[in-house]
Scaffold this active site. Structure first.
Site, short mmCIF file in Angstrom:
data_model
loop_
_atom_site.label_atom_id
_atom_site.label_comp_id
_atom_site.label_asym_id
_atom_site.label_seq_id
_atom_site.Cartn_x
_atom_site.Cartn_y
_atom_site.Cartn_z
N HIS A 1 12.91 19.95 46.71
CA HIS A 1 13.10 21.13 45.85
C HIS A 1 13.92 22.15 46.60
CE1 HIS A 1 12.14 24.48 43.19
NE2 HIS A 1 11.85 23.55 42.31
N ASP B 1 7.76 16.94 38.90
CA ASP B 1 8.16 15.80 38.09
C ASP B 1 7.64 14.47 38.60
OD1 ASP B 1 9.57 17.12 36.11
OD2 ASP B 1 11.26 17.43 37.46
N1 ACO Z 1 15.43 11.99 48.21
C1 ACO Z 1 16.05 11.77 49.39
N2 ACO Z 1 16.65 12.71 50.12
C2 ACO Z 1 16.63 13.95 49.62
C3 ACO Z 1 16.00 14.27 48.41
C4 ACO Z 1 15.38 13.23 47.70
N3 ACO Z 1 14.76 13.46 46.53
N4 ACO Z 1 16.16 15.59 48.16
C5 ACO Z 1 16.85 16.08 49.19
N5 ACO Z 1 17.14 15.10 50.08
C6 ACO Z 1 17.83 15.24 51.37
C7 ACO Z 1 19.33 15.45 51.17
O1 ACO Z 1 20.02 14.22 51.15
C8 ACO Z 1 19.65 16.30 52.37
O2 ACO Z 1 19.68 15.44 53.51
P1 ACO Z 1 20.73 15.69 54.72
O3 ACO Z 1 20.28 16.96 55.38
O4 ACO Z 1 20.60 14.49 55.56
O5 ACO Z 1 22.08 15.81 54.07
C9 ACO Z 1 18.42 17.19 52.54
O6 ACO Z 1 17.34 16.43 51.97
C10 ACO Z 1 18.52 18.52 51.83
O7 ACO Z 1 18.75 18.27 50.46
P2 ACO Z 1 19.72 19.11 49.53
O8 ACO Z 1 20.39 18.17 48.56
O9 ACO Z 1 20.59 19.99 50.35
O10 ACO Z 1 18.68 20.01 48.77
P3 ACO Z 1 18.97 20.88 47.50
O11 ACO Z 1 18.11 22.07 47.61
O12 ACO Z 1 20.43 21.10 47.29
O13 ACO Z 1 18.49 19.96 46.28
C11 ACO Z 1 17.07 18.91 44.70
C12 ACO Z 1 17.24 20.08 45.67
C13 ACO Z 1 18.27 18.86 43.73
C14 ACO Z 1 15.81 19.15 43.87
C15 ACO Z 1 16.96 17.60 45.50
O14 ACO Z 1 15.85 17.64 46.36
C16 ACO Z 1 16.87 16.38 44.58
O15 ACO Z 1 17.90 15.90 44.09
N6 ACO Z 1 15.64 15.85 44.32
C17 ACO Z 1 15.45 14.73 43.44
C18 ACO Z 1 15.57 15.16 42.00
C19 ACO Z 1 14.36 15.93 41.54
O16 ACO Z 1 13.22 15.51 41.73
N7 ACO Z 1 14.63 17.05 40.87
C20 ACO Z 1 13.57 17.89 40.30
C21 ACO Z 1 13.55 19.22 40.96
S1 ACO Z 1 12.20 20.14 40.33
C22 ACO Z 1 12.67 20.62 38.80
O17 ACO Z 1 13.79 20.87 38.48
C23 ACO Z 1 11.62 20.66 37.83
#
Ligand code: ACO
Length: 469
Positions: free
Chosen positions: A347, A405
């Site tokens: 998140h 979720d």
């Molecule tokens: N699975 C694996 N790796 C992940 C995940 C994940 N779900 N989420 C983040 N990471 C990793 C990224 O690859 C990144 O790694 P790095 O440092 O090696 O590059 C690091 O964690 C930071 O992630 P960001 O993408 O920079 O985090 P951001 O805050 O931009 O994204 C998000 C947040 C979009 C929610 C992301 O965690 C994601 O895509 N999660 C999966 C989708 C999801 O469950 N969305 C629901 C969110 S809650 C809602 O809207 C109700």
């Protein structure tokens, strides 16, 4: 307005200078320093930025909210320095003041109007929550009765709107249908679109909250070729929604009280989440004084994405693809190699357990117990996946925890809700958050059109060579 500090009208320049040309400005390195003169800074709460190219310093006020991180008021930064800030994804940018929802992502705290979400889920229903988000206080008995009456009596949609559905293919995604139909409300309810009139804003808000379950349920009914079921005023909000989803005219349908309670809780958990992507979309759309129904349609479009509200659907697809516990290590490996994402994890704000996910996991068990399916293989797979991920260094290092979720899809599936309806359910719940935030923005006398800037990286000025015609 922020209570503890007056917003600065403009930053005070320590050494006033001319506005720098933008091209030069983009190349400059600016260092954000701790206050240059600590005693002054502590007294006045300011931050000083120094342009290392020119040596000029610019001082900006720091604003306090009631809780949470302070913010630097940089509204006059461009006028002072000729520079913009660069913050893709708005990871460090506050776009508004708000009194509605507060999140402490490190501590895993979520408050609606100051009340912890765990408390609200225990002591309130979704209608209380709507009233709270819209008005700032929980309703008294009389207020609730009236509010409930008002919401109930706005739940039908104009009969002609029903014709809209027939323009869609039966296999259309319900979110596509919802974007269209909710946008279409703008064409029907002209008497609630003068956004300068608080009463009309309230009516538009009630209409949106009340009609959204009808619109979502009908999107489902249309997709399966069943007749639309009309709202029933004697039913509670969540019960009525489930009734419209699952009843058919041919026989009586009694909504399970356990399902109704679970749905009510799910609606509460999803009701608002401060300045997330869809809410910011609603605010940005609304900042141009656009039609409220059209603004909410914009929010629905943003919510649809798998990185946001579409994640609950994506979680189930992911679990189906993994298929069996024995495949989890292989899947985790592909996540770490960035070939896949662990959907329902991570998140932007929570770097700890999402408090909603904890309630959701509990609700999930209750629903599966009610159905006698506590050994549901999908739940067992999710629990195992969660356990493995929470103990894996990749996820620990990145502070990736289950979000709301991760478990909601399993509950929905157990209740017989098709996967494509998961995100529309989220939209039904979030509508109250969207309208509350939209209302707050429109009522703010300081509101301005939302208009971010950019770091242009394209071609410099050039001429079209030769005669092309
Ligand atoms: N699975 C694996 N790796 C992940 C995940 C994940 N779900 N989420 C983040 N990471 C990793 C990224 O690859 C990144 O790694 P790095 O440092 O090696 O590059 C690091 O964690 C930071 O992630 P960001 O993408 O920079 O985090 P951001 O805050 O931009 O994204 C998000 C947040 C979009 C929610 C992301 O965690 C994601 O895509 N999660 C999966 C989708 C999801 O469950 N969305 C629901 C969110 S809650 C809602 O809207 C109700």
């Amino acid at each position: 307005m922020v209570k503890n500090a007056k917003p600065a009208k403009s930053g005070t320049t320590a050494k006033p200078g001319k506005r720098a040309p933008a091209a030069k400005a983009a190349k400059r390195a600016v260092a954000a320093q701790a206050p240059a003169a600590p005693s002054v800074a502590q007294k006045d709460k300011t931050v000083t930025l120094t342009d290392n190219t020119t040596g000029k310093s610019y001082t900006y006020k720091v604003l306090d909210g009631t809780i949470g991180p302070q913010v630097i008021d940089i509204r006059s930064l461009y006028a002072d320095t000729g520079m913009f800030t660069y913050d893709p994804g708005f990871t460090s940018t506050g776009s508004c003041e708000s009194q509605i929802t507060y999140i402490d992502g490190d501590a895993g705290v979520l408050l609606y109007r100051g009340y912890p979400i765990e408390d609200i889920v225990e002591k309130c229903d979704f209608v209380d929550t709507c009233y709270l988000l819209l008005n700032g206080e929980l309703p008294t008995g009389e207020e609730k009765k009236k509010f409930n009456y008002d919401i109930t009596h706005h739940s039908m949609v104009h009969e002609q709107l029903a014709q809209f559905y027939r323009g869609f293919r039966r296999d259309a995604h319900p979110m596509a249908v919802m974007c269209g139909v909710v946008g279409g409300l703008a064409a029907f309810y002209h008497d609630s679109t003068d956004i300068t009139d608080a009463r009309q804003r309230t009516v538009a808000s009630y209409r949106l909250i009340a009609k959204m379950p009808t619109i979502a349920a009908w999107a489902y009914k249309y997709s399966v070729g069943q007749p639309f079921v009309y709202p029933t005023n004697s039913m509670q909000f969540a019960e009525n929604f489930l009734h419209m989803l699952f009843a058919v005219p041919a026989e009586r349908y009694d909504v399970s009280p356990v399902f109704a309670k679970a749905m009510d809780r799910i609606l509460i958990l999803h009701a608002d989440h401060e300045q997330n992507a869809s809410t910011s979309t609603v605010r940005l759309a609304g900042s141009s004084d656009a039609n409220p129904f059209a603004c909410i349609a914009a929010g629905i479009a943003s919510l649809w994405g798998p990185a946001h509200g579409g994640a609950n659907e994506a979680v189930l697809k992911m679990l189906a693809e993994i298929g069996d516990k024995k495949n989890i290590p292989e899947f985790i490996k592909s996540v770490k190699e960035k070939k896949a994402k662990l959907m329902g994890f991570g998140h932007r704000v929570y770097k700890n357990f999402d408090p909603r996910a904890k309630v959701m996991a509990r609700t999930c068990r209750e629903v599966l117990d009610e159905l006698g399916r506590h050994d549901d293989p999908m739940l067992a797979l999710a629990v195992e996946l969660e356990k493995i991920a929470l103990n894996d260094q990749y996820f620990i290092d990145r502070k990736l925890y289950p979000n709301v979720d991760f478990y909601s899809g399993i509950i929905f599936r157990a209740m017989g809700i098709p996967v494509s309806m998961f995100t529309p359910l989220f939209a039904v719940a979030r509508t109250v958050g969207w309208v509350s935030q939209w209302n707050e923005m429109i009522s703010d006398p300081g509101k301005r059109i939302g208009r971010p800037r950019q770091l242009y990286n394209g071609s410099v000025v050039r001429k079209i060579g030769g005669a092309k015609k």
